[in-house]
Design a protein around this motif. Structure first.
Motif, PDB file in Angstrom:
ATOM      1  N   ASP A  39       0.864  -1.170   0.000  1.00  0.00           N
ATOM      2  CA  ASP A  39       0.000   0.000   0.000  1.00  0.00           C
ATOM      3  C   ASP A  39       0.905   1.224   0.000  1.00  0.00           C
ATOM      4  O   ASP A  39       2.133   1.086  -0.046  1.00  0.00           O
ATOM      5  CB  ASP A  39      -0.918  -0.005   1.226  1.00  0.00           C
ATOM      6  N   SER A  40       0.328   2.401   0.060  1.00  0.00           N
ATOM      7  CA  SER A  40       1.162   3.609   0.030  1.00  0.00           C
ATOM      8  C   SER A  40       0.618   4.668   0.969  1.00  0.00           C
ATOM      9  O   SER A  40      -0.580   4.694   1.286  1.00  0.00           O
ATOM     10  CB  SER A  40       1.249   4.174  -1.392  1.00  0.00           C
ATOM     11  N   LEU A  41       1.512   5.518   1.419  1.00  0.00           N
ATOM     12  CA  LEU A  41       1.166   6.670   2.245  1.00  0.00           C
ATOM     13  C   LEU A  41       1.528   7.920   1.450  1.00  0.00           C
ATOM     14  O   LEU A  41       2.676   8.080   1.020  1.00  0.00           O
ATOM     15  CB  LEU A  41       1.934   6.642   3.572  1.00  0.00           C
ATOM     16  N   ILE A  42       0.562   8.782   1.253  1.00  0.00           N
ATOM     17  CA  ILE A  42       0.753   9.981   0.433  1.00  0.00           C
ATOM     18  C   ILE A  42       0.739  11.210   1.327  1.00  0.00           C
ATOM     19  O   ILE A  42      -0.154  11.384   2.159  1.00  0.00           O
ATOM     20  CB  ILE A  42      -0.351  10.090  -0.631  1.00  0.00           C
ATOM     21  N   SER A  43       1.744  12.054   1.173  1.00  0.00           N
ATOM     22  CA  SER A  43       1.771  13.330   1.881  1.00  0.00           C
ATOM     23  C   SER A  43       1.654  14.452   0.855  1.00  0.00           C
ATOM     24  O   SER A  43       2.392  14.478  -0.135  1.00  0.00           O
ATOM     25  CB  SER A  43       3.062  13.477   2.694  1.00  0.00           C
ATOM     26  N   PRO A  44       0.719  15.369   1.053  1.00  0.00           N
ATOM     27  CA  PRO A  44       0.486  16.428   0.068  1.00  0.00           C
ATOM     28  C   PRO A  44       1.495  17.564   0.204  1.00  0.00           C
ATOM     29  O   PRO A  44       2.034  17.810   1.282  1.00  0.00           O
ATOM     30  CB  PRO A  44      -0.923  16.914   0.421  1.00  0.00           C
ATOM     31  N   LYS A  45       1.735  18.246  -0.898  1.00  0.00           N
ATOM     32  CA  LYS A  45       2.564  19.445  -0.873  1.00  0.00           C
ATOM     33  C   LYS A  45       1.668  20.657  -0.656  1.00  0.00           C
ATOM     34  O   LYS A  45       0.623  20.807  -1.303  1.00  0.00           O
ATOM     35  CB  LYS A  45       3.364  19.591  -2.154  1.00  0.00           C
ATOM     36  N   ILE A  46       2.080  21.510   0.264  1.00  0.00           N
ATOM     37  CA  ILE A  46       1.321  22.700   0.625  1.00  0.00           C
ATOM     38  C   ILE A  46       2.147  23.915   0.228  1.00  0.00           C
ATOM     39  O   ILE A  46       3.317  24.025   0.607  1.00  0.00           O
ATOM     40  CB  ILE A  46       1.027  22.705   2.135  1.00  0.00           C
ATOM     41  N   GLY A  86       0.502   6.667   9.694  1.00  0.00           N
ATOM     42  CA  GLY A  86      -0.565   5.702   9.485  1.00  0.00           C
ATOM     43  C   GLY A  86      -1.657   6.151   8.534  1.00  0.00           C
ATOM     44  O   GLY A  86      -2.516   5.345   8.153  1.00  0.00           O
ATOM     45  N   PHE A  87      -1.644   7.431   8.146  1.00  0.00           N
ATOM     46  CA  PHE A  87      -2.682   7.967   7.271  1.00  0.00           C
ATOM     47  C   PHE A  87      -2.107   8.342   5.918  1.00  0.00           C
ATOM     48  O   PHE A  87      -0.942   8.731   5.805  1.00  0.00           O
ATOM     49  CB  PHE A  87      -3.324   9.221   7.883  1.00  0.00           C
ATOM     50  N   GLN A 138      -4.523   3.744   6.840  1.00  0.00           N
ATOM     51  CA  GLN A 138      -4.015   2.671   6.005  1.00  0.00           C
ATOM     52  C   GLN A 138      -3.538   1.438   6.767  1.00  0.00           C
ATOM     53  O   GLN A 138      -3.172   0.435   6.154  1.00  0.00           O
ATOM     54  CB  GLN A 138      -2.838   3.183   5.150  1.00  0.00           C
ATOM     55  N   MET A 139      -3.504   1.510   8.078  1.00  0.00           N
ATOM     56  CA  MET A 139      -2.961   0.418   8.870  1.00  0.00           C
ATOM     57  C   MET A 139      -4.067  -0.531   9.338  1.00  0.00           C
ATOM     58  O   MET A 139      -5.229  -0.154   9.436  1.00  0.00           O
ATOM     59  CB  MET A 139      -2.195   0.971  10.079  1.00  0.00           C
ATOM     60  N   SER A 140      -3.678  -1.764   9.653  1.00  0.00           N
ATOM     61  CA  SER A 140      -4.654  -2.745  10.115  1.00  0.00           C
ATOM     62  C   SER A 140      -4.982  -2.572  11.592  1.00  0.00           C
ATOM     63  O   SER A 140      -5.995  -3.080  12.068  1.00  0.00           O
ATOM     64  CB  SER A 140      -4.110  -4.160   9.874  1.00  0.00           C
ATOM     65  N   ASP A 141      -4.148  -1.862  12.322  1.00  0.00           N
ATOM     66  CA  ASP A 141      -4.348  -1.676  13.759  1.00  0.00           C
ATOM     67  C   ASP A 141      -4.286  -0.185  14.065  1.00  0.00           C
ATOM     68  O   ASP A 141      -3.323   0.495  13.695  1.00  0.00           O
ATOM     69  CB  ASP A 141      -3.259  -2.421  14.538  1.00  0.00           C
ATOM     70  N   VAL A 142      -5.293   0.333  14.759  1.00  0.00           N
ATOM     71  CA  VAL A 142      -5.324   1.762  15.084  1.00  0.00           C
ATOM     72  C   VAL A 142      -4.153   2.168  15.971  1.00  0.00           C
ATOM     73  O   VAL A 142      -3.782   3.336  16.014  1.00  0.00           O
ATOM     74  CB  VAL A 142      -6.647   2.151  15.788  1.00  0.00           C
ATOM     75  N   LYS A 143      -3.548   1.218  16.669  1.00  0.00           N
ATOM     76  CA  LYS A 143      -2.401   1.521  17.518  1.00  0.00           C
ATOM     77  C   LYS A 143      -1.194   1.945  16.705  1.00  0.00           C
ATOM     78  O   LYS A 143      -0.215   2.458  17.240  1.00  0.00           O
ATOM     79  CB  LYS A 143      -2.055   0.328  18.399  1.00  0.00           C
ATOM     80  N   ALA A 144      -1.231   1.681  15.388  1.00  0.00           N
ATOM     81  CA  ALA A 144      -0.123   2.065  14.512  1.00  0.00           C
ATOM     82  C   ALA A 144      -0.288   3.476  13.981  1.00  0.00           C
ATOM     83  O   ALA A 144       0.472   3.916  13.122  1.00  0.00           O
ATOM     84  CB  ALA A 144      -0.014   1.088  13.345  1.00  0.00           C
ATOM     85  N   GLY A 145      -1.276   4.200  14.502  1.00  0.00           N
ATOM     86  CA  GLY A 145      -1.529   5.571  14.068  1.00  0.00           C
ATOM     87  C   GLY A 145      -0.737   6.600  14.846  1.00  0.00           C
ATOM     88  O   GLY A 145       0.213   6.266  15.566  1.00  0.00           O
ATOM     89  N   PRO A 146      -1.106   7.885  14.725  1.00  0.00           N
ATOM     90  CA  PRO A 146      -0.338   8.961  15.344  1.00  0.00           C
ATOM     91  C   PRO A 146      -0.558   9.152  16.828  1.00  0.00           C
ATOM     92  O   PRO A 146       0.203   9.862  17.475  1.00  0.00           O
ATOM     93  CB  PRO A 146      -0.821  10.201  14.574  1.00  0.00           C
TER      94      PRO A 146
END
Length: 327
Positions: free
Chosen positions: A82-89, A286-287, A312-320
């Motif tokens: 899968d992929s994690l995308i970070s936007p340019k601001i 994780g997002f 994007q993660m299977s476990d919410v504990k892997a989030g921020p």
């Protein structure tokens, strides 16, 4: 105004860049160290509107029971990516114009003004970084009900018990919460609560082992508008308290900042005008940023909308981390 301008000049760029670099260095060190590296500021130049990072998804079928008496065929499993995308601001500085005569009247040289302006821009950029990071974290974490304690209808209570309840949302990963981010209203309510509770021993050691009564974690105290929401029907304002893990949010300067100065003629007084631009990318642990929903080069309003961040993660504990919402 075109007839009143002359070619760009670079005489005082060094002073501006020195002031800007000095202030940004102070703020970057503060964010990284003061937050236990939960909110990170760094530099990594990139092209385009996004940065994309691929990762392997966790396969829950990696380990299975085996019958030593069986000769049945086994079904292949696979590992997906899968992929994690970070936007340019993208951001603009100014334009800011000042009469040269006003500097003379104030006894300020153009070199001093340039350095001072660079310092002001450095502070403003850092504050913008923090607002974007906090607002996006609030939006992203808010999409995961299991990571949120309290809401607009039923806010949590401003006390240490609520902090513990919020940390408990991370289960066996609660020790990874390394920093709190909160509004000064909530912070001082917790300080007052510690005094009221007369906390001295056992739990008191835990709460006071840091510089604030926040369970020993360092706290970023900011009245940044991203730490609260106004105009709500039931609770107004609603304060957002973030309990973050390392690398919860990452702000990366991804383009070289440009600053142009010019003198403007054709007016009663000569002007000095400054204008600049820069860009940065934001990633939330994780997002992934939803390109289809949010679009390119998002505004703050877009970044602060939860549906534009997909977990994007299977476990919410892997989030921020977690969020407590209080009145």
């Amino acid at each position: 105004m075109a007839a009143g301008t002359i070619s760009n000049w670079e005489i005082y760029q060094d002073q501006f860049q020195s002031g800007l670099a000095e202030k940004l260095a102070e703020n970057v060190n503060g964010f990284n160290a003061a937050s236990n590296n939960c909110i990170r500021l760094s530099t990594e130049y990139s092209r385009g509107a996004y940065m994309e990072e691929a990762f392997f998804d966790l396969n829950s079928s990696l380990i299975a029971s085996r019958d030593p008496t069986s000769l049945s065929s086994a079904t292949d499993a696979n590992i997906t990516q899968d992929s994690l995308i970070s936007p340019k601001i993208t951001r603009r500085v100014g334009p800011i114009a000042q009469t040269i005569n006003s500097l003379k009247k104030a006894g300020v040289s153009q070199q001093e003004y340039s350095f001072m302006f660079g310092s002001m821009v450095g502070d403003a950029i850092a504050q913008d970084y923090l607002q974007v990071a906090i607002g996006s974290l609030v939006a992203a974490i808010g999409t995961q009900s299991t990571l949120t304690n309290g809401n607009n209808t039923t806010p949590a209570t401003k006390n240490h018990a609520s902090l513990v309840t919020t940390m408990a949302l991370m289960g066996d990963q609660a020790d990874n919460i390394s920093c709190w981010v909160m509004n000064s209203d909530t912070y001082y309510a917790l300080v007052g609560q510690a005094i009221t509770d007369n906390i001295y021993d056992v739990g008191g050691i835990s709460i006071k082992s840091g510089t604030t009564p926040t369970l020993g974690r360092p706290t970023i105290i900011t009245d940044n508008s991203s730490t609260y929401t106004t105009g709500l029907a039931t609770t107004d304002p609603l304060y957002h308290v973030l309990g973050l893990v390392p690398n919860a949010a990452s702000v990366k300067e991804t383009e070289t900042a440009e600053m142009v100065t010019e003198t403007v003629t054709g007016l009663d007084n000569l002007l000095i005008r400054f204008q600049g631009e820069h860009a940065f990318n934001l990633s939330i642990k994780g997002f992934t940023y939803d390109q289809a929903s949010g679009g390119n080069y998002p505004s703050n309003a877009t970044l602060f909308t939860g549906t534009n961040w997909d977990f994007q993660m299977s476990d919410v504990k892997a989030g921020p981390g977690v969020m407590m919402q209080v009145a």
